[in-house]
Design a protein around this motif. Structure first.
Motif, PDB file in Angstrom:
ATOM      1  N   GLY A  46      -0.501   4.299   0.637  1.00  0.00           N
ATOM      2  CA  GLY A  46      -1.474   5.665   0.679  1.00  0.00           C
ATOM      3  C   GLY A  46      -2.324   5.663  -0.062  1.00  0.00           C
ATOM      4  O   GLY A  46      -2.561   4.968  -0.212  1.00  0.00           O
ATOM      5  N   CYS A  90       0.560  -0.879   0.018  1.00  0.00           N
ATOM      6  CA  CYS A  90      -0.019   0.179  -0.129  1.00  0.00           C
ATOM      7  C   CYS A  90       0.593   0.768  -0.093  1.00  0.00           C
ATOM      8  O   CYS A  90       1.782   1.450   0.729  1.00  0.00           O
ATOM      9  N   TRP A 109       2.673  -0.387   4.107  1.00  0.00           N
ATOM     10  CA  TRP A 109       1.028  -1.857   4.197  1.00  0.00           C
ATOM     11  C   TRP A 109       1.814  -3.178   3.515  1.00  0.00           C
ATOM     12  O   TRP A 109       2.259  -2.549   1.866  1.00  0.00           O
ATOM     13  N   ASP A 125      -3.374   7.155   3.230  1.00  0.00           N
ATOM     14  CA  ASP A 125      -4.329   7.354   4.786  1.00  0.00           C
ATOM     15  C   ASP A 125      -3.305   6.709   5.444  1.00  0.00           C
ATOM     16  O   ASP A 125      -2.904   7.265   6.438  1.00  0.00           O
ATOM     17  N   VAL A 138      -6.054  -0.767   6.089  1.00  0.00           N
ATOM     18  CA  VAL A 138      -5.507  -0.499   7.482  1.00  0.00           C
ATOM     19  C   VAL A 138      -5.848   0.426   8.281  1.00  0.00           C
ATOM     20  O   VAL A 138      -5.961   1.229   9.081  1.00  0.00           O
ATOM     21  N   ALA A 183      -4.048   0.693  -3.137  1.00  0.00           N
ATOM     22  CA  ALA A 183      -4.178   1.936  -2.850  1.00  0.00           C
ATOM     23  C   ALA A 183      -4.408   2.528  -1.613  1.00  0.00           C
ATOM     24  O   ALA A 183      -4.264   3.184  -1.096  1.00  0.00           O
ATOM     25  N   CYS A 184      -4.937   1.304  -1.300  1.00  0.00           N
ATOM     26  CA  CYS A 184      -5.187   1.051   0.349  1.00  0.00           C
ATOM     27  C   CYS A 184      -5.427  -1.382   0.629  1.00  0.00           C
ATOM     28  O   CYS A 184      -6.053  -1.608  -0.413  1.00  0.00           O
ATOM     29  N   LEU A 185      -5.461  -1.477   1.365  1.00  0.00           N
ATOM     30  CA  LEU A 185      -4.677  -2.349   2.164  1.00  0.00           C
ATOM     31  C   LEU A 185      -6.182  -2.425   3.378  1.00  0.00           C
ATOM     32  O   LEU A 185      -6.083  -3.321   4.182  1.00  0.00           O
TER      33      LEU A 185
HETATM   34  S1  FES Z   1      -3.970   3.848   2.530  1.00  0.00           S
HETATM   35 FE1  FES Z   1      -3.231   2.296   3.299  1.00  0.00          FE
HETATM   36  S2  FES Z   1      -3.858   0.839   4.460  1.00  0.00           S
HETATM   37 FE2  FES Z   1      -5.440   2.116   3.665  1.00  0.00          FE
END
Ligand code: FES
Length: 115
Positions: free
Chosen positions: A27, A25, A70, A29, A64, A60-62
């Protein structure tokens, strides 16, 4: 597979030889995007340099969303947090190349359940 472009894609990613699939990931966030992207570029380069048969996917997002970047490695189901370039180097060398997960950085070990 009869579509030659799809077959070429699988060949290019070296799917038949792959032993693991690594998701990272980048980011926005869980980490600063520039840090995630720098780690991603390092991961791609290092896997190629060492000839490690692992698929890689930039996520782009896992889900967490804190404590990143991550990395999750399948089929092991091992999740690493705060994966900067230095940690990535060691994870590649020990986990992906030598089959020895980096125990002190594992946040969660959860192989997917078999049916
Ligand atoms: S932005 Fe990396 S886990 Fe949600």
């Amino acid at each position: 597979m009869s579509d030659p472009l799809i077959t070429a894609g699988f060949t290019k990613m070296n799917l038949p030889a792959a032993r693991r699939h690594v998701f990272l990931c980048v980011g926005p966030d869980c980490c600063v995007g520039a840090d995630g992207l720098a780690t991603w570029e390092f991961l791609k380069t290092r896997l190629k340099q060492l000839g490690i048969p692992a698929l890689r996917t930039k996520a782009a997002c896992l889900r967490v969303c804190r404590g990143g970047p991550w990395m999750v490695v399948y089929p092991d189901g091992i999740w690493y947090g705060s994966v900067n370039i230095e940690r990535c180097e060691r994870i590649v060398a020990e986990h992906l190349a030598a089959n020895r997960p980096v125990a002190e950085w594992i946040v969660c070990a959860q192989p997917l359940a078999a049916e």
